[in-house]
Design an enzyme around this catalytic site. Structure first.
Site, PDB file in Angstrom:
ATOM      1  CG  HIS A  43      -1.792   1.163   1.385  1.00 15.31           C
ATOM      2  ND1 HIS A  43      -3.137   1.148   1.041  1.00 15.31           N
ATOM      3  CD2 HIS A  43      -1.545   2.420   1.854  1.00 15.31           C
ATOM      4  CE1 HIS A  43      -3.663   2.336   1.282  1.00 15.31           C
ATOM      5  NE2 HIS A  43      -2.722   3.129   1.778  1.00 15.31           N
ATOM      6  CD  GLU A  44       2.963   4.710   2.927  1.00 21.86           C
ATOM      7  OE1 GLU A  44       3.225   5.897   2.660  1.00 21.86           O
ATOM      8  OE2 GLU A  44       1.830   4.332   3.297  1.00 21.86           O
ATOM      9  CG  HIS A  47       0.711   6.217  -0.497  1.00 20.71           C
ATOM     10  ND1 HIS A  47      -0.357   6.890  -1.060  1.00 20.71           N
ATOM     11  CD2 HIS A  47       0.196   5.543   0.566  1.00 20.71           C
ATOM     12  CE1 HIS A  47      -1.448   6.637  -0.379  1.00 20.71           C
ATOM     13  NE2 HIS A  47      -1.141   5.819   0.614  1.00 20.71           N
TER      14      HIS A  47
END
Length: 298
Positions: A43-44, A47
């Protein structure tokens, strides 16, 4: 805890994240903890990838149970209002990546009979992670998307406060739901701990809001100066203020594209005096916040 460095980006594991991993280990579900770590890291990473593609420098990443925080440096010569679109795209990349990974693993359920429990957990973790982060409250991704959307209409400061209130609301719902569930023996108190954590981080976001406003204000001023434009350049922005208003509240409405003058109007509609932005900002920096009336009397 610092976990290491990848291509100049420092990776930090939040203490609550480590605590959750430890609890999973004690109750015998450590493999699920590793799967959760993988989902959060992916998920990160989304980003970070989106930020890099937009020209932002990533100096560090801190992983939480519900996602992470990427420490980003904006490209030089730009203000916050110019970056809101980028911030929204970067924030959206995390939930999008979680949903994409969940979608990519979905065909396994159709191909294989009797899918292992750990695979179910991993698939559901990505869906929950994506949905949870879309909540319109800071510090979640949805809060940053919401702030970017509101900033163009209400300004960065007000948009940030609205996102903070959204975080407070989520913290209250998590805390109240966890307590009620614990009383009726339906859930544990993990939701309460998470709610307290979200409240704390949302409060930190709120404390930085004034600094973001002033940084954006001066960046826009500097940008005009670089272009050779003069401020005030004959352009004046007038504000009318009650003597009881604080300096900080009035300053939030200053225009960075003009020289700001504040007409202090009493309750009877009489003009009590005029203050310049220089007087107001100098007082804020040297003496702290006070009211417009107090400054005028001085």
């Amino acid at each position: 805890m610092r976990a290491g460095r990848i291509k100049g980006t420092e990776v930090i594991l939040n203490d609550y994240f480590l605590l959750l991993l430890g609890l999973y280990f004690l109750v015998g579900v450590f493999p699920q903890a590793l799967l959760l770590f993988t989902a959060v890291a992916w998920h990160e990473f989304c980003h970070v990838l989106a930020a890099s593609r937009r020209g932002w420098q990533v100096t560090g990443v801190e992983l939480f149970p519900f996602g992470g925080v990427a420490r980003l440096c904006r490209p030089g010569g730009r203000g916050f209002m110019e970056d809101v679109a980028d911030e929204a795209l970067i924030a959206l990349a995390g939930p999008a990546g979680s949903f994409l990974l969940a979608l990519a693993t979905s065909p396994v359920f159709l191909i294989i009979d009797g899918v292992p429990a750990w695979f179910h957990f991993f698939h559901q973790a990505n869906i929950i992670l994506g949905l949870f982060n879309l909540w319109p409250g800071l510090p979640l991704d949805g809060g940053r998307i919401f702030r970017a959307w509101q900033a163009r209409r209400a300004g960065l400061y007000r948009a940030t406060l609205a996102g903070v209130y959204g975080g407070y609301t989520l913290a209250f719902l998590l805390g109240a739901g966890s307590i009620i569930g614990f009383i009726y023996r339906l859930t544990d108190l993990q939701g309460l701990v998470l709610g307290l954590f979200i409240y704390y981080t949302a409060r930190q976001e709120g404390e930085t809001a004034p600094y973001m406003f002033w940084q954006d204000f001066w960046r826009q001023r500097a940008k005009r100066a670089i272009k050779g434009e003069q401020v005030p350049a004959g352009k004046i922005f007038w504000l009318a203020a009650d003597p009881g208003l604080t300096l900080a509240r009035v300053a939030r409405f200053f225009s960075p594209h003009s020289f700001n003058l504040v007409a202090v109007v009493g309750r009877e509609g009489r003009l009590e005096g005029i203050l310049t932005e220089t007087e107001i900002m100098q007082t804020l920096l040297e003496q702290g916040n006070s009211t417009i009336g107090e400054l005028l009397r001085k």
